[in-house]
Design a protein around this motif. Structure first.
Motif, PDB file in Angstrom:
ATOM      1  N   ASN A 106      -0.594  -5.946   1.051  1.00 19.99           N
ATOM      2  CA  ASN A 106       0.141  -7.183   0.772  1.00 19.99           C
ATOM      3  C   ASN A 106       1.646  -6.962   0.936  1.00 19.99           C
ATOM      4  O   ASN A 106       2.351  -7.794   1.507  1.00 19.99           O
ATOM      5  CB  ASN A 106      -0.187  -7.677  -0.633  1.00 19.99           C
ATOM      6  CG  ASN A 106       0.478  -8.999  -0.948  1.00 19.99           C
ATOM      7  OD1 ASN A 106       0.451  -9.932  -0.156  1.00 19.99           O
ATOM      8  ND2 ASN A 106       1.098  -9.077  -2.111  1.00 19.99           N
ATOM      9  N   GLU A 107       2.132  -5.846   0.452  1.00 20.04           N
ATOM     10  CA  GLU A 107       3.570  -5.546   0.519  1.00 20.04           C
ATOM     11  C   GLU A 107       4.035  -5.313   1.958  1.00 20.04           C
ATOM     12  O   GLU A 107       5.182  -5.597   2.293  1.00 20.04           O
ATOM     13  CB  GLU A 107       3.886  -4.309  -0.324  1.00 20.04           C
ATOM     14  CG  GLU A 107       5.350  -4.035  -0.498  1.00 20.04           C
ATOM     15  CD  GLU A 107       6.101  -5.110  -1.269  1.00 20.04           C
ATOM     16  OE1 GLU A 107       7.179  -5.532  -0.793  1.00 20.04           O
ATOM     17  OE2 GLU A 107       5.629  -5.538  -2.329  1.00 20.04           O
ATOM     18  N   GLY A 109       3.193  -6.972   4.466  1.00 19.03           N
ATOM     19  CA  GLY A 109       3.471  -8.280   5.048  1.00 19.03           C
ATOM     20  C   GLY A 109       2.752  -8.542   6.354  1.00 19.03           C
ATOM     21  O   GLY A 109       1.802  -7.852   6.717  1.00 19.03           O
ATOM     22  N   LYS A 113      -0.801  -9.289   4.907  1.00 18.26           N
ATOM     23  CA  LYS A 113      -0.630 -10.023   3.648  1.00 18.26           C
ATOM     24  C   LYS A 113      -1.889 -10.814   3.294  1.00 18.26           C
ATOM     25  O   LYS A 113      -2.197 -11.023   2.136  1.00 18.26           O
ATOM     26  CB  LYS A 113       0.577 -10.949   3.775  1.00 18.26           C
ATOM     27  CG  LYS A 113       1.160 -11.373   2.462  1.00 18.26           C
ATOM     28  CD  LYS A 113       2.501 -12.047   2.717  1.00 18.26           C
ATOM     29  CE  LYS A 113       3.255 -12.294   1.464  1.00 18.26           C
ATOM     30  NZ  LYS A 113       3.880 -11.153   0.877  1.00 18.26           N
TER      31      LYS A 113
END
Length: 160
Positions: A106-107, A109, A113
């Motif tokens: 998720n981090e 991107g 994500k």
């Protein structure tokens, strides 16, 4: 006359202060990924994250290192029962197993994500799959004799 100085014994108070100093020296605003430093799968995952960490969010610590052991001790995680990647956000939270993997993706991107959608599946269903891969990772991907030594360019990303 010569006096020999003896170090103070590390009682609980001294040990707590030592741990606090170590934890305070961790970089601010960075998320720390603790990983199995001798696992080829884990090493490939670290390389994958490094290539895609455009915002320079992550730092890496092998679980086998002294700092890795100190962080585990601080988090009260038994190193002998840990067969997982751990994402530690100093002063905020830590995640392990599939939760750590999803938070890392998720981090990063971009399209990654969207992997956060797997959070709708309870960890009680996700983690057995994670555990199965973790149990077999040496058999499937192999194992190194020692932790990798980062190149000079990557050295700043590794805390230990």
């Amino acid at each position: 006359m010569v006096f020999l100085r003896r170090p103070f014994p590390l009682n609980n108070w001294n040990m707590c202060n030592l741990q606090n100093k170590i934890m305070q020296n961790l970089p601010e605003h960075k998320k720390i990924i603790l990983f199995d430093g001798v696992c080829n799968l884990c090493d490939n995952a670290v390389q994958y994250v490094i290539k895609r960490d455009k915002k320079d969010v992550f730092r890496f610590v092998p679980l086998q290192s002294d700092l890795g052991k100190e962080i585990l001790n601080y988090l009260k995680i038994d190193a002998t029962k840990t067969d997982s990647i751990i994402l530690y956000e100093p002063g905020q939270a830590y995640f392990y197993k599939s939760d750590a993997a999803l938070e890392i993706l998720n981090e990063l991107g971009g399209l990654l994500k969207w992997s956060i959608i797997f959070k709708i599946i309870p960890s009680t269903l996700r983690n057995p799959i994670y555990d199965y891969v973790a149990r077999n990772r040496y058999k499937w991907y192999g194992k190194k004799d020692a932790c990798m030594i980062p190149t000079p360019e990557l050295k700043a990303k590794f805390l230990a």
